[in-house]
Structure formats: structure tokens, C-alpha cells
Design a protein around this motif. Sequence first.
Motif, PDB file in Angstrom:
ATOM      1  N   ASP A 179       0.838  -1.151   0.013  1.00  0.00           N
ATOM      2  CA  ASP A 179       0.079   0.143   0.075  1.00  0.00           C
ATOM      3  C   ASP A 179       0.981   1.267  -0.079  1.00  0.00           C
ATOM      4  O   ASP A 179       1.493   1.650   0.928  1.00  0.00           O
ATOM      5  CB  ASP A 179      -0.880  -0.027   1.367  1.00  0.00           C
ATOM      6  N   ALA A 180       0.839   1.944  -1.143  1.00  0.00           N
ATOM      7  CA  ALA A 180       1.707   3.154  -1.062  1.00  0.00           C
ATOM      8  C   ALA A 180       1.562   4.190  -0.166  1.00  0.00           C
ATOM      9  O   ALA A 180       2.319   4.865   0.431  1.00  0.00           O
ATOM     10  CB  ALA A 180       1.470   3.748  -2.699  1.00  0.00           C
ATOM     11  N   ASP A 181       0.157   4.634  -0.005  1.00  0.00           N
ATOM     12  CA  ASP A 181      -0.248   5.451   1.333  1.00  0.00           C
ATOM     13  C   ASP A 181       0.320   5.021   2.648  1.00  0.00           C
ATOM     14  O   ASP A 181       0.960   5.814   3.202  1.00  0.00           O
ATOM     15  CB  ASP A 181      -1.697   5.608   1.255  1.00  0.00           C
ATOM     16  N   ALA A 182       0.200   3.613   2.868  1.00  0.00           N
ATOM     17  CA  ALA A 182       0.771   3.138   4.212  1.00  0.00           C
ATOM     18  C   ALA A 182       2.143   3.477   4.219  1.00  0.00           C
ATOM     19  O   ALA A 182       2.731   3.907   5.422  1.00  0.00           O
ATOM     20  CB  ALA A 182       0.440   1.676   4.431  1.00  0.00           C
ATOM     21  N   VAL A 183       2.974   3.129   3.066  1.00  0.00           N
ATOM     22  CA  VAL A 183       4.454   3.269   2.890  1.00  0.00           C
ATOM     23  C   VAL A 183       4.643   4.675   3.296  1.00  0.00           C
ATOM     24  O   VAL A 183       5.707   5.338   4.214  1.00  0.00           O
ATOM     25  CB  VAL A 183       4.958   2.832   1.950  1.00  0.00           C
ATOM     26  N   ARG A 184       4.023   5.646   2.801  1.00  0.00           N
ATOM     27  CA  ARG A 184       4.296   7.172   2.768  1.00  0.00           C
ATOM     28  C   ARG A 184       3.951   7.505   4.164  1.00  0.00           C
ATOM     29  O   ARG A 184       4.927   8.406   4.747  1.00  0.00           O
ATOM     30  CB  ARG A 184       3.232   7.808   1.664  1.00  0.00           C
ATOM     31  N   ARG A 185       2.841   7.151   4.668  1.00  0.00           N
ATOM     32  CA  ARG A 185       2.633   7.530   6.168  1.00  0.00           C
ATOM     33  C   ARG A 185       3.866   7.189   7.035  1.00  0.00           C
ATOM     34  O   ARG A 185       4.102   8.013   8.086  1.00  0.00           O
ATOM     35  CB  ARG A 185       1.383   6.946   6.507  1.00  0.00           C
ATOM     36  N   LEU A 186       4.315   6.082   6.911  1.00  0.00           N
ATOM     37  CA  LEU A 186       5.272   5.561   7.781  1.00  0.00           C
ATOM     38  C   LEU A 186       6.511   6.332   7.849  1.00  0.00           C
ATOM     39  O   LEU A 186       7.054   6.630   8.827  1.00  0.00           O
ATOM     40  CB  LEU A 186       5.591   4.100   7.652  1.00  0.00           C
ATOM     41  N   LEU A 187       7.093   6.386   6.508  1.00  0.00           N
ATOM     42  CA  LEU A 187       8.219   7.143   6.092  1.00  0.00           C
ATOM     43  C   LEU A 187       8.084   8.668   6.727  1.00  0.00           C
ATOM     44  O   LEU A 187       8.962   9.428   7.307  1.00  0.00           O
ATOM     45  CB  LEU A 187       8.535   7.309   4.770  1.00  0.00           C
ATOM     46  N   THR A 188       7.056   9.615   6.316  1.00  0.00           N
ATOM     47  CA  THR A 188       6.815  10.824   6.981  1.00  0.00           C
ATOM     48  C   THR A 188       6.675  10.890   8.552  1.00  0.00           C
ATOM     49  O   THR A 188       7.525  11.820   8.944  1.00  0.00           O
ATOM     50  CB  THR A 188       5.398  11.157   6.417  1.00  0.00           C
ATOM     51  N   GLU A 189       6.130   9.745   9.038  1.00  0.00           N
ATOM     52  CA  GLU A 189       6.395  10.048  10.528  1.00  0.00           C
ATOM     53  C   GLU A 189       7.710   9.844  11.010  1.00  0.00           C
ATOM     54  O   GLU A 189       7.913  10.367  12.084  1.00  0.00           O
ATOM     55  CB  GLU A 189       5.033   8.896  11.000  1.00  0.00           C
ATOM     56  N   ALA A 190       8.325   8.867  10.420  1.00  0.00           N
ATOM     57  CA  ALA A 190       9.661   8.660  10.936  1.00  0.00           C
ATOM     58  C   ALA A 190      10.623   9.900  10.681  1.00  0.00           C
ATOM     59  O   ALA A 190      11.204  10.222  11.659  1.00  0.00           O
ATOM     60  CB  ALA A 190      10.326   7.557   9.947  1.00  0.00           C
ATOM     61  N   VAL A 191      10.166  10.733   9.622  1.00  0.00           N
ATOM     62  CA  VAL A 191      10.881  12.008   9.680  1.00  0.00           C
ATOM     63  C   VAL A 191      10.463  13.251  10.426  1.00  0.00           C
ATOM     64  O   VAL A 191      11.235  13.714  11.385  1.00  0.00           O
ATOM     65  CB  VAL A 191      11.092  12.501   8.103  1.00  0.00           C
ATOM     66  N   ARG A 192       9.149  13.247  10.424  1.00  0.00           N
ATOM     67  CA  ARG A 192       8.650  14.727  11.237  1.00  0.00           C
ATOM     68  C   ARG A 192       8.666  14.253  12.799  1.00  0.00           C
ATOM     69  O   ARG A 192       8.948  15.219  13.448  1.00  0.00           O
ATOM     70  CB  ARG A 192       7.089  14.413  10.865  1.00  0.00           C
ATOM     71  N   GLY A 193       8.671  13.177  13.137  1.00  0.00           N
ATOM     72  CA  GLY A 193       8.620  12.587  14.523  1.00  0.00           C
ATOM     73  C   GLY A 193      10.115  12.698  14.943  1.00  0.00           C
ATOM     74  O   GLY A 193      10.325  12.392  16.193  1.00  0.00           O
ATOM     75  N   GLY A 194      11.148  13.005  14.027  1.00  0.00           N
ATOM     76  CA  GLY A 194      12.460  12.910  14.624  1.00  0.00           C
ATOM     77  C   GLY A 194      12.866  11.598  14.990  1.00  0.00           C
ATOM     78  O   GLY A 194      14.044  11.319  15.838  1.00  0.00           O
ATOM     79  N   HIS A 195      12.460  10.501  14.295  1.00  0.00           N
ATOM     80  CA  HIS A 195      12.725   8.984  14.815  1.00  0.00           C
ATOM     81  C   HIS A 195      14.009   8.625  14.129  1.00  0.00           C
ATOM     82  O   HIS A 195      14.765   7.865  14.879  1.00  0.00           O
ATOM     83  CB  HIS A 195      11.626   8.297  14.508  1.00  0.00           C
ATOM     84  N   CYS A 196      14.104   9.099  13.048  1.00  0.00           N
ATOM     85  CA  CYS A 196      15.543   8.835  12.287  1.00  0.00           C
ATOM     86  C   CYS A 196      15.769   9.840  11.248  1.00  0.00           C
ATOM     87  O   CYS A 196      14.678  10.492  10.906  1.00  0.00           O
ATOM     88  CB  CYS A 196      15.616   7.533  11.761  1.00  0.00           C
ATOM     89  N   GLU A 197      17.020   9.776  10.797  1.00  0.00           N
ATOM     90  CA  GLU A 197      17.404  10.663   9.557  1.00  0.00           C
ATOM     91  C   GLU A 197      16.793  10.230   8.327  1.00  0.00           C
ATOM     92  O   GLU A 197      17.272   8.722   8.056  1.00  0.00           O
ATOM     93  CB  GLU A 197      18.890  11.307   9.704  1.00  0.00           C
ATOM     94  N   PRO A 198      16.591  11.057   7.452  1.00  0.00           N
ATOM     95  CA  PRO A 198      16.358  10.311   6.090  1.00  0.00           C
ATOM     96  C   PRO A 198      17.549   9.610   5.379  1.00  0.00           C
ATOM     97  O   PRO A 198      17.241   8.573   4.904  1.00  0.00           O
ATOM     98  CB  PRO A 198      15.900  11.902   5.066  1.00  0.00           C
ATOM     99  N   ALA A 199      18.513  10.102   5.561  1.00  0.00           N
ATOM    100  CA  ALA A 199      19.786   9.350   4.839  1.00  0.00           C
ATOM    101  C   ALA A 199      19.985   7.922   5.275  1.00  0.00           C
ATOM    102  O   ALA A 199      20.318   6.966   4.579  1.00  0.00           O
ATOM    103  CB  ALA A 199      21.012  10.157   5.027  1.00  0.00           C
ATOM    104  N   ALA A 200      19.741   7.776   6.761  1.00  0.00           N
ATOM    105  CA  ALA A 200      19.944   6.481   7.508  1.00  0.00           C
ATOM    106  C   ALA A 200      19.019   5.409   6.969  1.00  0.00           C
ATOM    107  O   ALA A 200      18.994   4.294   6.893  1.00  0.00           O
ATOM    108  CB  ALA A 200      19.851   6.719   8.900  1.00  0.00           C
ATOM    109  N   LEU A 201      17.664   6.267   6.917  1.00  0.00           N
ATOM    110  CA  LEU A 201      16.505   5.116   6.409  1.00  0.00           C
ATOM    111  C   LEU A 201      16.656   4.792   4.810  1.00  0.00           C
ATOM    112  O   LEU A 201      16.535   3.856   4.513  1.00  0.00           O
ATOM    113  CB  LEU A 201      15.189   6.091   6.544  1.00  0.00           C
TER     114      LEU A 201
END
Length: 353
Positions: free
Chosen positions: A177-199
Motif C-alpha cells: 500500500d503506497a499510502d501506508a508506506v508514505r505515512r510511515l516514512l513521513t512519521e519517521a522524519v517528522r517525528g524525529g525518529h531517524c534521519e532520512p539518509a539513514a533510512l
Amino acid sequence: MNHNTPLSPRPLHQLSDVRRRVLTAAQLRAHGVPAAEITEQCRAGGPWQQVLPGVYLLHPGPPTSEERLHAVLLYAARERNVQVPPQPGAPEPHRPVYTESMITGLAALTLHGFTATPPLTALDTIDVLVPRLRRLRSTGCARIVRTAALPAPEEVTGLPVAPVARALTDAVAGLSDADAVRRLLTEAVRGGHCEPAALVKELSQAKLLSRPHVVDAVDSLLAEGRAIAEDRLYTMVREYGLPDPVWNIDLRLPGGPHLGGLDAYWPEHAVALELDTRAPRQGHRQGHRQEEDALWSEYARKREHLERLGITVVYVTPKKLRDAMDQQATVVRTALMASADRDPAACVVVLPR
């Protein structure tokens, strides 16, 4: 006998609640419970039940979410390293050692505090990360995920949990599900859980960047990450009293070639700042190294060219801006102050980017 009955030589009541309710066959034997007694207790309608091969729940009825997590870890851990309680009178270990196993995927993200993931009670299976050569199979609520090299686990609620970037990669691997993937990646970055480059590096190593819906989400992720980093950069300048630079500009020599884009530039001091948001995207290790080398060479060439012109270049990573903004402000301030002791820089043209 029931699940509260003390057993020799190691009474069950010495364990903490969850550890008393979920035990392996080896732990039960260490408590003096023979295999025949385990079978008897797990008969239909009996007080115990087998929830995974070799892992037993010492009460009837469905396991709690916490019990399922412990059961999955006990199933996947190397048996010889799973602690049992000490002899009476000795202090109880703080926690069992789940050697070579950790929670990953959606369950791990939920434990890390993600809101875009289902609650643990809604997950039919729990992903557990183990070394590639372990002889284990997915069964029941345990889904085995293998890796050539285990990352260092993070402790969440006393359990070993995969770092966010790895857990997110394992979750994305099972999502179409593209929307589910986008939601997870967006929360990872907005929430400060990890840096985009590491992901992106983890996604690349897992060869997930060949999937169109993942690539689309990554493009959004990188844009999101840069926007957040830029906002932190503005905050750093404002909160630490740095002089206002000109933002997002291109430099050119008068009537000459393009020198490159910059995120911030202090013309009076000839100090340039650029966000280092390199994110390698090759799918295999050798390609990975080649692209990292190429990107670094590009950064190095730009820096050398500008510094030959008398312009000091400061590179700042999004992670450093997030974790040590005060230190980065000091680096910039030092470069600005040092400009008074340098020869004047070459004349350059500043254009909006």
C-alpha cells in the motif's frame, strides 16, 4: 499443581509477572518440571498452553500483547543464553537475555511510539529479527526476518527492539500500500525518529528502491527531511543570535561559471553554509560505496573551488542540527569571526536559487 505452585529447585514465584507467565521448556526443566508434566499441564482444558514451539503460557486464555512479545523473543533467542532465575536468596536478573533476536517491523515501530502503525493487539504476527544462518521457521504469531548482520538493539519497555530505520525497512518490505508506506516514512522524519539518509541507506541495502511505490515515498521523504532541516537552520540562526545570511542562493564568478548552490551565505564574511543531505541509493554494497564516493567528490570539489576563492564553507548535517544545534551555531560563529583575519575573498555574484 498450577502455575502458582513453587517448584524445586527454582520457584516460579521468583520471576516477575510476565516472565512467570511465559517460559520455555528449558526454563521449566530448570525449575524441575519434567516434559511429561508440561504435556499434562497443556492438555485440553488444562491450566497451561503452548503458544509457540518450546514456549509455554502458564495460564489459560489468550496471551496479552506483552506476553506475545516475550514469547516471540523466547522462541527466536538462542536457548542456551536465555536466563533462568537464580537460586533462592540470590538477586533476580533485571531481565532475560534474548540473544540474537529482537522485535522488528510494525510491532517495533509501535513500541517506538509510531501512531501510523496498528496497535499490538491488531497484529496477527510479530516480526523478530535473527541472524541469517539461524535454523528457525515462521510459525504461529512469530514471523522470522533474517539479516546478514544484526544491528545493535534499542531497549524499549525492557525488550530488545530493532532501531527505527531497520524496523521501518522490515515493515515496508511487507507493505504494498503506497499510502501506508508514505505515512510511515513521513512519521519517521517528522517525528524525529531517524534521519532520512539513514533510512534510505537501509532501504537501499534491502533492495527496496526498485519498487515504484517505495521510490515515490522516498522522494517525498527526502523533500520532507530537507524542509525540516532548513527549518532547524533558520531556528539556529535566530535563537543563537547569528547575523542574518542570504538564504538559498547560487554563486557565480562575474561573467564566469556557476560555482554552486548554497543554503546560506554571509557575503560580508565570505562564509557559506550547505546542508549535507547525501543519501546513497544504490542497491548493493559496491554500488553504495561508488555513489557515496561520487557524492563526496562533488562536495569536495565545490568546497575546494570556493575556498580557493577565499570563501569558507561550513557543512552541517540534519542530524547535527537536530542533536547538537548549539555546537553547530558555535562552528558557524567561529567561521564568521575568523573572516576578519583572512585575505578578502574574490568578487562573486549572488543570485537567488
